[in-house]
Design a protein around this motif. Structure first.
Motif, PDB file in Angstrom:
ATOM      1  N   ASP A 295       0.822  -1.209   0.000  1.00  0.00           N
ATOM      2  CA  ASP A 295       0.000   0.000   0.000  1.00  0.00           C
ATOM      3  C   ASP A 295       0.861   1.267   0.000  1.00  0.00           C
ATOM      4  N   ASP A 296       2.145   1.156  -0.331  1.00  0.00           N
ATOM      5  CA  ASP A 296       3.021   2.316  -0.463  1.00  0.00           C
ATOM      6  C   ASP A 296       2.467   3.253  -1.540  1.00  0.00           C
ATOM      7  N   LEU A 297       2.671   4.538  -1.375  1.00  0.00           N
ATOM      8  CA  LEU A 297       2.307   5.504  -2.407  1.00  0.00           C
ATOM      9  C   LEU A 297       3.314   5.410  -3.550  1.00  0.00           C
ATOM     10  N   CYS A 298       2.810   5.152  -4.760  1.00  0.00           N
ATOM     11  CA  CYS A 298       3.669   4.960  -5.932  1.00  0.00           C
ATOM     12  C   CYS A 298       3.053   5.697  -7.127  1.00  0.00           C
ATOM     13  N   VAL A 299       3.868   5.964  -8.145  1.00  0.00           N
ATOM     14  CA  VAL A 299       3.413   6.625  -9.373  1.00  0.00           C
ATOM     15  C   VAL A 299       3.884   5.799 -10.566  1.00  0.00           C
ATOM     16  N   ASN A 300       3.091   5.774 -11.622  1.00  0.00           N
ATOM     17  CA  ASN A 300       3.409   4.906 -12.753  1.00  0.00           C
ATOM     18  C   ASN A 300       4.607   5.357 -13.580  1.00  0.00           C
ATOM     19  N   CYS A 338       5.622  10.831  -0.072  1.00  0.00           N
ATOM     20  CA  CYS A 338       4.979  11.926  -0.800  1.00  0.00           C
ATOM     21  C   CYS A 338       5.160  11.667  -2.281  1.00  0.00           C
ATOM     22  N   VAL A 339       4.058  11.646  -3.018  1.00  0.00           N
ATOM     23  CA  VAL A 339       4.138  11.469  -4.464  1.00  0.00           C
ATOM     24  C   VAL A 339       3.613  12.721  -5.148  1.00  0.00           C
ATOM     25  N   PHE A 340       4.025  12.882  -6.405  1.00  0.00           N
ATOM     26  CA  PHE A 340       3.691  14.085  -7.161  1.00  0.00           C
ATOM     27  C   PHE A 340       2.985  13.702  -8.457  1.00  0.00           C
ATOM     28  N   LEU A 341       1.922  14.447  -8.769  1.00  0.00           N
ATOM     29  CA  LEU A 341       1.081  14.173  -9.920  1.00  0.00           C
ATOM     30  C   LEU A 341       0.841  15.471 -10.671  1.00  0.00           C
ATOM     31  N   GLU A 342       0.320  15.388 -11.894  1.00  0.00           N
ATOM     32  CA  GLU A 342       0.120  16.599 -12.675  1.00  0.00           C
ATOM     33  C   GLU A 342      -1.080  16.491 -13.597  1.00  0.00           C
ATOM     34  N   HIS A 343      -1.507  17.646 -14.096  1.00  0.00           N
ATOM     35  CA  HIS A 343      -2.542  17.734 -15.115  1.00  0.00           C
ATOM     36  C   HIS A 343      -2.333  19.041 -15.869  1.00  0.00           C
ATOM     37  N   TYR A 344      -2.733  19.031 -17.143  1.00  0.00           N
ATOM     38  CA  TYR A 344      -2.598  20.276 -17.903  1.00  0.00           C
ATOM     39  C   TYR A 344      -3.899  20.661 -18.610  1.00  0.00           C
ATOM     40  N   ALA A 345      -4.335  19.846 -19.547  1.00  0.00           N
ATOM     41  CA  ALA A 345      -5.513  20.226 -20.329  1.00  0.00           C
ATOM     42  C   ALA A 345      -6.248  18.984 -20.804  1.00  0.00           C
ATOM     43  N   ALA A 346      -7.544  19.151 -21.074  1.00  0.00           N
ATOM     44  CA  ALA A 346      -8.370  18.075 -21.603  1.00  0.00           C
ATOM     45  C   ALA A 346      -9.508  18.702 -22.388  1.00  0.00           C
ATOM     46  N   ARG A 357       0.901  14.573  -2.743  1.00  0.00           N
ATOM     47  CA  ARG A 357      -0.003  13.708  -1.978  1.00  0.00           C
ATOM     48  C   ARG A 357       0.793  12.856  -1.001  1.00  0.00           C
ATOM     49  N   THR A 358       0.426  12.953   0.262  1.00  0.00           N
ATOM     50  CA  THR A 358       0.976  12.077   1.290  1.00  0.00           C
ATOM     51  C   THR A 358      -0.125  11.121   1.734  1.00  0.00           C
ATOM     52  N   ARG A 359       0.119  10.322   2.750  1.00  0.00           N
ATOM     53  CA  ARG A 359      -0.945   9.460   3.258  1.00  0.00           C
ATOM     54  C   ARG A 359      -2.058  10.278   3.905  1.00  0.00           C
ATOM     55  N   ASP A 360      -1.694  11.380   4.517  1.00  0.00           N
ATOM     56  CA  ASP A 360      -2.667  12.152   5.293  1.00  0.00           C
ATOM     57  C   ASP A 360      -3.236  13.352   4.551  1.00  0.00           C
ATOM     58  N   TRP A 361      -2.511  13.875   3.552  1.00  0.00           N
ATOM     59  CA  TRP A 361      -2.901  15.134   2.926  1.00  0.00           C
ATOM     60  C   TRP A 361      -2.782  15.073   1.413  1.00  0.00           C
ATOM     61  N   LYS A 362      -3.665  15.809   0.761  1.00  0.00           N
ATOM     62  CA  LYS A 362      -3.528  16.084  -0.673  1.00  0.00           C
ATOM     63  C   LYS A 362      -3.540  17.591  -0.863  1.00  0.00           C
ATOM     64  N   GLU A 407       9.376  22.382  -5.425  1.00  0.00           N
ATOM     65  CA  GLU A 407      10.732  21.872  -5.592  1.00  0.00           C
ATOM     66  C   GLU A 407      10.765  20.711  -6.581  1.00  0.00           C
ATOM     67  N   TRP A 408       9.747  19.831  -6.479  1.00  0.00           N
ATOM     68  CA  TRP A 408       9.670  18.740  -7.454  1.00  0.00           C
ATOM     69  C   TRP A 408       9.501  19.278  -8.867  1.00  0.00           C
ATOM     70  N   TRP A 409       8.622  20.242  -9.046  1.00  0.00           N
ATOM     71  CA  TRP A 409       8.353  20.821 -10.365  1.00  0.00           C
ATOM     72  C   TRP A 409       9.630  21.418 -10.957  1.00  0.00           C
ATOM     73  N   GLN A 410      10.355  22.149 -10.144  1.00  0.00           N
ATOM     74  CA  GLN A 410      11.586  22.769 -10.622  1.00  0.00           C
ATOM     75  C   GLN A 410      12.665  21.725 -10.920  1.00  0.00           C
TER      76      GLN A 410
END
Length: 447
Positions: A295-300, A338-346, A357-362, A407-410
């Motif tokens: 159940d670790d936080l992971c990103v594809n 803590c994992v990092f996700l993104e979105h731009y346009a649709a 996103r952490t376990r406790d906060w988004k 910091e992740w974005w940069q």
């Protein structure tokens, strides 16, 4: 001895937020996927990098985030024509160069830059179940003619349970519309959230009434059961060739679907877990597991590296997403997740944001013309109903997550809205867009 073969199975728009697998969902019927999960590792907190098909699939191929690869939207959305550069390293190219035969059947967005020796794209037909049966037939035929002594990297990419939704027989008999459960967040009034969310829900096809929702949930479950049956066909083909026992298998999806959560249908422009949380079931023969459920936080972005690691190959430094295989060899998650996700346009519009996103906060940081912030306490509010970004007592939490996501974005070379909306960025792929679209629509395209 490392497994000889690797098989990647991809569904489209398969939501994991409500555990649409029979192992966890009392309504779902997925016996083949349940069996696969019992033989391997079920990663229950895997997230896609972006809740749109093409950007997420870019991460699934390259091991980096969409903005790093320069593919921020599906081709044509908002006039963006950027596509994956032929020079970009992909997991298919790595396997091919290491001596594996590489083959890809099904939905791709598109195939010509991915590095596969053999491929066939059926395009988008109607109904999708028929297209997916043809995709599976192609894959089974290929496996049946493959030399089991030659290492194989096979990708099978289905269209379901993506719209257009359909009742797929005989599976639909198990899912009467009147018995479909309505998400607990369906009545969300969206108070305190960015105004575009309410605007989108009011658009045609944005919101959904209960009758339509129940019918679409019935369709969705039946399409998932159909995909499960197709997984069974791929397994049977591998078993018939004596390949199953030394084959790594991964089942996953590119993103989810709102399915009535917060009153929305479909996907796009929203930060909710229903869109970002995806299935990720990994089977590695001979692997001694500490945990069969991770159940670790992971990103594809870790998907390519995970497949390479499972096959005993090194992960190229260009694939900075790494691997999550070692998570199954530990007894607990890492500290300070803590994992990092993104979105731009649709197709619902231009709404760029990035997520920490952490376990406790988004935390959601919108950028551009509407720099909203969203903050959700996932412990007390797992449905993400109450935006707490304006709470003064939570200023330190918000500031810390803002710092981390910035910091992740940069560090991953993220840019501002002006850059992404510039003509140079929007149009850099326009010279091949026509041929890409022809490949996507040509059901007979093959090699």
């Amino acid at each position: 001895m490392s497994p000889r073969h690797v098989v990647l199975l991809i569904a489209d728009q398969f939501q994991f937020q409500f555990q649409r697998l029979g192992t966890n969902d009392p309504i779902a019927r997925t016996p083949h996927l349940d069996q696969l999960a019992g033989e391997g590792v079920n990663y229950t907190n895997m997230f896609c990098s972006n809740p749109q098909c093409t950007p997420s699939r870019v991460s699934m191929q390259t091991g980096i985030y969409p903005h790093e690869a320069g593919v921020m939207a599906i081709y044509g959305f908002g006039g963006h024509t950027g596509h994956l550069s032929p020079d970009r390293l992909t997991v298919g190219k790595v396997f091919r160069d290491a001596g594996w035969t590489t083959a890809y059947f099904g939905k791709s967005h598109p195939l010509d830059a991915l590095g596969y020796d053999h491929f066939r794209e059926h395009g988008v037909g109607s109904p999708l179940s028929g297209v997916d049966r043809a995709v599976t037939t192609d894959a089974v035929r290929f496996v049946s003619g493959h030399d089991p002594q030659q290492p194989l990297f096979l990708t099978v990419s289905w269209h379901e349970p993506h719209p257009a939704f359909e009742h797929v027989a005989p599976f639909d008999q198990h899912f009467p519309p009147e018995q479909m459960p309505i998400p607990t967040t369906y009545e969300d009034d969206l108070a305190g959230k960015p105004p575009y969310q309410a605007e989108r829900r009011a658009m045609p096809h944005g919101g959904v009434d209960l009758d339509r929702l129940r019918d679409e949930l019935s369709c969705y479950y039946s399409m998932i059961s159909h995909v499960d049956a197709l997984v069974g066909q791929i397994r049977a083909a591998l078993e018939a060739r004596g390949m199953w026992d030394d084959t790594v298998v991964l089942f996953t999806s590119d993103h989810g679907d709102m399915m009535g959560a917060h009153g929305f249908r479909l996907k796009g422009v929203l930060p909710y877990d229903e869109l970002y949380r995806i299935p990720f079931i990994l089977r590695v023969p001979g692997l001694q597991l500490e945990r069969s459920v991770v159940d670790d936080l992971c990103v594809n972005v870790a998907q390519p590296g995970t497949l390479l690691t499972a096959a005993g190959l090194p992960v190229p430094t260009e694939m900075s997403g790494g691997s999550v295989l070692e998570r199954a060899l530990r007894t607990s998650p890492p500290q300070d997740e803590c994992v990092f996700l993104e979105h731009y346009a649709a197709y619902w519009g231009l709404h760029p944001f990035r997520i920490a996103r952490t376990r406790d906060w988004k935390y959601v940081r919108h950028y551009g013309e509407a720099p909203w912030e969203e903050l959700y306490n996932l412990v007390t509010d797992p449905g993400e109903l109450h935006n707490l970004a304006d709470r003064s007592d939570l200023t330190p939490t918000r500031a810390e997550l803002r710092r981390r996501v910035d910091e992740w974005w940069q560090s991953t070379y993220g840019q501002d809205l002006e850059y992404y909306e510039s003509a140079a960025f929007r149009n850099w792929g326009h010279t091949t867009l026509v041929s890409d679209n022809a490949l996507w629509t040509d059901a007979s395209a093959s090699q």
